[in-house]
Design a protein around this motif. Structure first.
Motif, PDB file in Angstrom:
ATOM      1  N   PHE A 186      32.008 -17.755  26.739  1.00  0.00           N
ATOM      2  CA  PHE A 186      32.663 -16.473  26.476  1.00  0.00           C
ATOM      3  C   PHE A 186      33.887 -16.286  27.390  1.00  0.00           C
ATOM      4  O   PHE A 186      33.830 -16.506  28.588  1.00  0.00           O
ATOM      5  CB  PHE A 186      31.652 -15.354  26.732  1.00  0.00           C
ATOM      6  N   ARG A 212      38.808  -6.445  34.753  1.00  0.00           N
ATOM      7  CA  ARG A 212      38.755  -7.371  35.898  1.00  0.00           C
ATOM      8  C   ARG A 212      39.786  -6.999  36.959  1.00  0.00           C
ATOM      9  O   ARG A 212      39.513  -7.103  38.158  1.00  0.00           O
ATOM     10  CB  ARG A 212      38.947  -8.817  35.417  1.00  0.00           C
ATOM     11  N   ASP A 222      28.292 -12.804  40.783  1.00  0.00           N
ATOM     12  CA  ASP A 222      28.713 -12.577  39.392  1.00  0.00           C
ATOM     13  C   ASP A 222      27.545 -13.130  38.570  1.00  0.00           C
ATOM     14  O   ASP A 222      27.466 -14.334  38.326  1.00  0.00           O
ATOM     15  CB  ASP A 222      30.024 -13.346  39.140  1.00  0.00           C
ATOM     16  N   ALA A 223      26.607 -12.253  38.198  1.00  0.00           N
ATOM     17  CA  ALA A 223      25.304 -12.701  37.682  1.00  0.00           C
ATOM     18  C   ALA A 223      25.394 -13.299  36.282  1.00  0.00           C
ATOM     19  O   ALA A 223      24.562 -14.125  35.901  1.00  0.00           O
ATOM     20  CB  ALA A 223      24.321 -11.531  37.687  1.00  0.00           C
ATOM     21  N   ALA A 250      28.281 -14.969  34.492  1.00  0.00           N
ATOM     22  CA  ALA A 250      29.663 -15.308  34.830  1.00  0.00           C
ATOM     23  C   ALA A 250      30.484 -15.896  33.685  1.00  0.00           C
ATOM     24  O   ALA A 250      31.715 -15.866  33.721  1.00  0.00           O
ATOM     25  CB  ALA A 250      29.669 -16.269  36.017  1.00  0.00           C
ATOM     26  N   ALA A 251      29.841 -16.532  32.669  1.00  0.00           N
ATOM     27  CA  ALA A 251      30.552 -17.235  31.587  1.00  0.00           C
ATOM     28  C   ALA A 251      31.544 -18.256  32.174  1.00  0.00           C
ATOM     29  O   ALA A 251      31.118 -19.131  32.917  1.00  0.00           O
ATOM     30  CB  ALA A 251      31.205 -16.235  30.645  1.00  0.00           C
ATOM     31  N   ILE A 254      35.558 -16.285  35.324  1.00  0.00           N
ATOM     32  CA  ILE A 254      36.885 -15.714  35.626  1.00  0.00           C
ATOM     33  C   ILE A 254      36.825 -14.516  36.580  1.00  0.00           C
ATOM     34  O   ILE A 254      37.652 -14.399  37.489  1.00  0.00           O
ATOM     35  CB  ILE A 254      37.659 -15.387  34.315  1.00  0.00           C
ATOM     36  N   ARG A 255      35.817 -13.656  36.414  1.00  0.00           N
ATOM     37  CA  ARG A 255      35.723 -12.462  37.265  1.00  0.00           C
ATOM     38  C   ARG A 255      35.438 -12.876  38.724  1.00  0.00           C
ATOM     39  O   ARG A 255      36.167 -12.510  39.643  1.00  0.00           O
ATOM     40  CB  ARG A 255      34.607 -11.567  36.714  1.00  0.00           C
ATOM     41  N   ASN A 287      26.885 -17.300  38.419  1.00  0.00           N
ATOM     42  CA  ASN A 287      25.657 -17.696  37.727  1.00  0.00           C
ATOM     43  C   ASN A 287      25.782 -17.513  36.221  1.00  0.00           C
ATOM     44  O   ASN A 287      26.277 -16.476  35.754  1.00  0.00           O
ATOM     45  CB  ASN A 287      24.488 -16.841  38.233  1.00  0.00           C
ATOM     46  N   TRP A 325      23.258 -18.971  32.672  1.00  0.00           N
ATOM     47  CA  TRP A 325      22.198 -19.902  32.267  1.00  0.00           C
ATOM     48  C   TRP A 325      22.659 -20.895  31.201  1.00  0.00           C
ATOM     49  O   TRP A 325      21.946 -21.855  30.904  1.00  0.00           O
ATOM     50  CB  TRP A 325      20.947 -19.154  31.835  1.00  0.00           C
ATOM     51  N   SER A 326      23.844 -20.704  30.628  1.00  0.00           N
ATOM     52  CA  SER A 326      24.308 -21.624  29.590  1.00  0.00           C
ATOM     53  C   SER A 326      24.859 -22.905  30.231  1.00  0.00           C
ATOM     54  O   SER A 326      25.610 -22.860  31.228  1.00  0.00           O
ATOM     55  CB  SER A 326      25.377 -20.932  28.733  1.00  0.00           C
ATOM     56  N   LYS A 339      20.789 -20.199  36.491  1.00  0.00           N
ATOM     57  CA  LYS A 339      19.454 -19.607  36.385  1.00  0.00           C
ATOM     58  C   LYS A 339      19.472 -18.429  35.428  1.00  0.00           C
ATOM     59  O   LYS A 339      20.538 -17.875  35.150  1.00  0.00           O
ATOM     60  CB  LYS A 339      19.028 -19.076  37.757  1.00  0.00           C
ATOM     61  N   ASP A 356      27.910  -8.076  34.126  1.00  0.00           N
ATOM     62  CA  ASP A 356      28.916  -7.920  33.062  1.00  0.00           C
ATOM     63  C   ASP A 356      28.397  -8.646  31.812  1.00  0.00           C
ATOM     64  O   ASP A 356      28.815  -9.765  31.514  1.00  0.00           O
ATOM     65  CB  ASP A 356      30.242  -8.530  33.559  1.00  0.00           C
ATOM     66  N   PRO A 357      27.457  -8.022  31.105  1.00  0.00           N
ATOM     67  CA  PRO A 357      26.738  -8.728  30.027  1.00  0.00           C
ATOM     68  C   PRO A 357      27.416  -8.585  28.665  1.00  0.00           C
ATOM     69  O   PRO A 357      28.400  -7.858  28.509  1.00  0.00           O
ATOM     70  CB  PRO A 357      25.408  -7.995  30.016  1.00  0.00           C
ATOM     71  N   PHE A 358      26.828  -9.274  27.664  1.00  0.00           N
ATOM     72  CA  PHE A 358      27.117  -8.964  26.258  1.00  0.00           C
ATOM     73  C   PHE A 358      26.395  -7.653  25.981  1.00  0.00           C
ATOM     74  O   PHE A 358      25.171  -7.596  26.147  1.00  0.00           O
ATOM     75  CB  PHE A 358      26.477 -10.000  25.327  1.00  0.00           C
ATOM     76  N   PHE A 362      18.886  -6.115  32.714  1.00  0.00           N
ATOM     77  CA  PHE A 362      19.183  -6.673  34.042  1.00  0.00           C
ATOM     78  C   PHE A 362      19.082  -5.617  35.152  1.00  0.00           C
ATOM     79  O   PHE A 362      19.232  -5.950  36.326  1.00  0.00           O
ATOM     80  CB  PHE A 362      20.596  -7.279  34.047  1.00  0.00           C
TER      81      PHE A 362
HETATM   82  N1  SAM Z   1      31.669 -11.823  33.178  1.00  0.00           N
HETATM   83  C1  SAM Z   1      32.318 -12.642  32.169  1.00  0.00           C
HETATM   84  C2  SAM Z   1      33.821 -12.392  32.133  1.00  0.00           C
HETATM   85  O1  SAM Z   1      34.355 -11.538  32.882  1.00  0.00           O
HETATM   86  O2  SAM Z   1      34.498 -13.074  31.336  1.00  0.00           O
HETATM   87  C3  SAM Z   1      31.711 -12.432  30.810  1.00  0.00           C
HETATM   88  C4  SAM Z   1      30.229 -12.623  30.714  1.00  0.00           C
HETATM   89  S1  SAM Z   1      29.622 -12.795  29.084  1.00  0.00           S
HETATM   90  C5  SAM Z   1      29.899 -11.221  28.381  1.00  0.00           C
HETATM   91  C6  SAM Z   1      27.890 -12.825  29.317  1.00  0.00           C
HETATM   92  C7  SAM Z   1      27.357 -14.165  29.837  1.00  0.00           C
HETATM   93  O3  SAM Z   1      25.999 -13.962  30.233  1.00  0.00           O
HETATM   94  C8  SAM Z   1      27.302 -15.303  28.808  1.00  0.00           C
HETATM   95  O4  SAM Z   1      28.065 -16.383  29.287  1.00  0.00           O
HETATM   96  C9  SAM Z   1      25.815 -15.683  28.696  1.00  0.00           C
HETATM   97  O5  SAM Z   1      25.610 -17.094  28.629  1.00  0.00           O
HETATM   98  C10 SAM Z   1      25.267 -15.142  29.997  1.00  0.00           C
HETATM   99  N2  SAM Z   1      23.846 -14.739  29.970  1.00  0.00           N
HETATM  100  C11 SAM Z   1      23.228 -13.938  29.060  1.00  0.00           C
HETATM  101  N3  SAM Z   1      21.948 -13.720  29.433  1.00  0.00           N
HETATM  102  C12 SAM Z   1      21.763 -14.374  30.611  1.00  0.00           C
HETATM  103  C13 SAM Z   1      20.666 -14.477  31.502  1.00  0.00           C
HETATM  104  N4  SAM Z   1      19.497 -13.857  31.250  1.00  0.00           N
HETATM  105  N5  SAM Z   1      20.817 -15.206  32.619  1.00  0.00           N
HETATM  106  C14 SAM Z   1      21.991 -15.827  32.890  1.00  0.00           C
HETATM  107  N6  SAM Z   1      23.074 -15.768  32.080  1.00  0.00           N
HETATM  108  C15 SAM Z   1      22.965 -15.037  30.955  1.00  0.00           C
END
Ligand code: SAM
Length: 386
Positions: free
Chosen positions: A32, A41, A70-71, A73-74, A77-78, A93, A95-96, A121, A138-140, A146
């Motif tokens: 993402f 940001r 940055d829990a 992080a995708a 970038i942040r 961090n 998990w992908s 993780k 910063d989730p979807f 969380f």
């Molecule tokens: N913070 C990023 C930015 O500023 O561009 C965007 C983050 S994106 C909206 C959400 C990310 O959270 C995705 O990359 C996804 O893989 C990750 N994710 C979703 N659930 C997760 C979990 N339980 N543990 C770790 N990563 C998770």
């Protein structure tokens, strides 16, 4: 994965691209990345920078020893920007697998191994295992899954983004009730409703751990809500914080609203003004949304930066700094329509309220909204006379 370098603030970061130079829609990318969140940001970098200075000056923690997470992080970038532009120690961090690989490439690209570590993780596991001075979520969509772990992990500051504004502001009512254990109202002040429902949920998560929060900055911008909360410990202080959680009763007939502080309160359902049935929202946060000094310091920080959204960011923070901390704003055009009069300029209305002895301000929520300590009858008579 095809990648290219983009520059945000002072930092160059590798992000995914579809084909040579062609960006993905954010949700379709293998990792993402949303360029439209640059504003979020940019404000984050400035806010975390101000808070890092507070921690180093007041608590004697050298900036490089401050641990920032940055829990979700995708691409990273942040957190990459915060490590590079603020100088705090950063954990990125996600998990992908694809995201983790891109994060590692980005750390390499910036040469910041000494300041950043990558983690792959489940964010909830990591936040239950470790504590960080600053935790950023910063989730979807919704941050709700969380919040329990973040309320435990964040030692000094918790920053949260929520992009699920429809559940938060009552447009998707049942989803909002499920995620936030609260009832939002979808009315003219729905943007402020979203902020207060989110903060109410976080306050209750913290209280369950004998912890409390002090909102430093909270804004609803475009399709998201973002908040920065200073965190502290103590059951008594948590009890006092909960006095700022409560309910709003709203009369849809005459626009009367009344706040009821405290979670266990009895609330009559008849509007004391026009005897119609009121609607109830909550539990939600009734306390302050911003600290004036913190906003002022963010403005100074933004002034120094090279951020691409500097002017927009400054405008939002200025409005937050000057906004009265009263729940909840009035929508000038709705009041004018109800009264059958045409609307004056918003500044003229605010100046008149002030010259009549009331506190009044614009808000960052919308260009035609205002806050005031005047009663609705007084507001209506001032609007009618303009
Ligand atoms: N913070 C990023 C930015 O500023 O561009 C965007 C983050 S994106 C909206 C959400 C990310 O959270 C995705 O990359 C996804 O893989 C990750 N994710 C979703 N659930 C997760 C979990 N339980 N543990 C770790 N990563 C998770």
């Amino acid at each position: 994965m095809n990648i290219r370098a983009v520059k945000e603030g002072k930092t160059e970061v590798l992000v995914p691209v579809h084909e040579e130079g062609v960006s993905f829609p954010p949700s379709a990318a293998p990792v993402f990345y949303n360029p439209a969140m640059e504003l979020n940001r940019d404000i984050s970098v400035a806010a975390i920078s101000v808070f890092a200075k507070i921690l180093s000056e007041r608590r004697n923690i050298p900036v490089e020893n401050i641990r920032y997470l940055d829990a979700l992080a995708a691409s990273g970038i942040r957190g990459l920007r915060i490590a590079n532009e603020v100088g705090v120690h950063t954990t990125l961090n996600d998990w992908s697998e694809d995201a983790f690989e891109l994060i590692e490439r980005n750390i390499e690209y910036l040469g910041l191994h000494d300041r950043i570590n990558a983690s792959r993780k489940n964010a909830n596991v990591l936040m239950h295992e470790e504590r960080f001075n600053i935790v950023d979520i910063d989730p979807f969509g919704t941050p709700a899954p969380f919040l329990a772990a973040a309320a435990r992990s964040a030692v000094h500051l918790l920053a949260v983004t929520a992009t699920d504004t429809a559940p938060l502001c009552g447009a998707h009512l049942n989803s909002g009730i499920r995620k936030y254990s609260a009832v939002p109202l979808n009315n003219e002040y729905h943007a402020e409703m979203a902020v207060r429902i989110l903060l109410g949920k976080i306050a209750r998560e913290l209280a369950a751990r004998d912890r409390f929060m002090r909102p430093l900055l909270s804004h609803a911008t475009r399709h998201y809500v973002r908040t920065y909360l200073e965190i502290g410990n103590g059951a008594k202080k948590a009890d006092r914080m909960l006095e700022q959680v409560g309910y709003i009763s709203h009369c849809p007939s005459c626009d009367f609203r009344e706040t009821h502080a405290g979670i266990a309160v009895h609330i009559a359902s008849e509007c004391p003004r026009c005897s119609s049935e009121t609607q109830l929202a909550g539990p939600l946060w009734l306390g302050k949304l911003h600290e004036t000094d913190f906003c002022g310091d963010i403005l100074k920080e933004l002034e120094k930066t090279e951020s691409g959204t500097k002017e927009q960011a400054k405008k939002i923070i200025e409005l937050c700094r000057d906004e009265l901390d009263i729940p909840v704003f009035y929508e000038q055009h709705l009041l004018c329509k109800r009264l059958g009069v045409s609307a004056s300029g918003i500044n003229e209305l605010i100046d008149t309220l002030r010259s009549c002895g009331f506190a009044a301000s614009r808000t960052h929520f919308s260009g035609t909204s205002f806050k005031t300590d005047a009663e609705l009858d007084e507001i209506e008579s001032i609007i009618s006379m303009l």
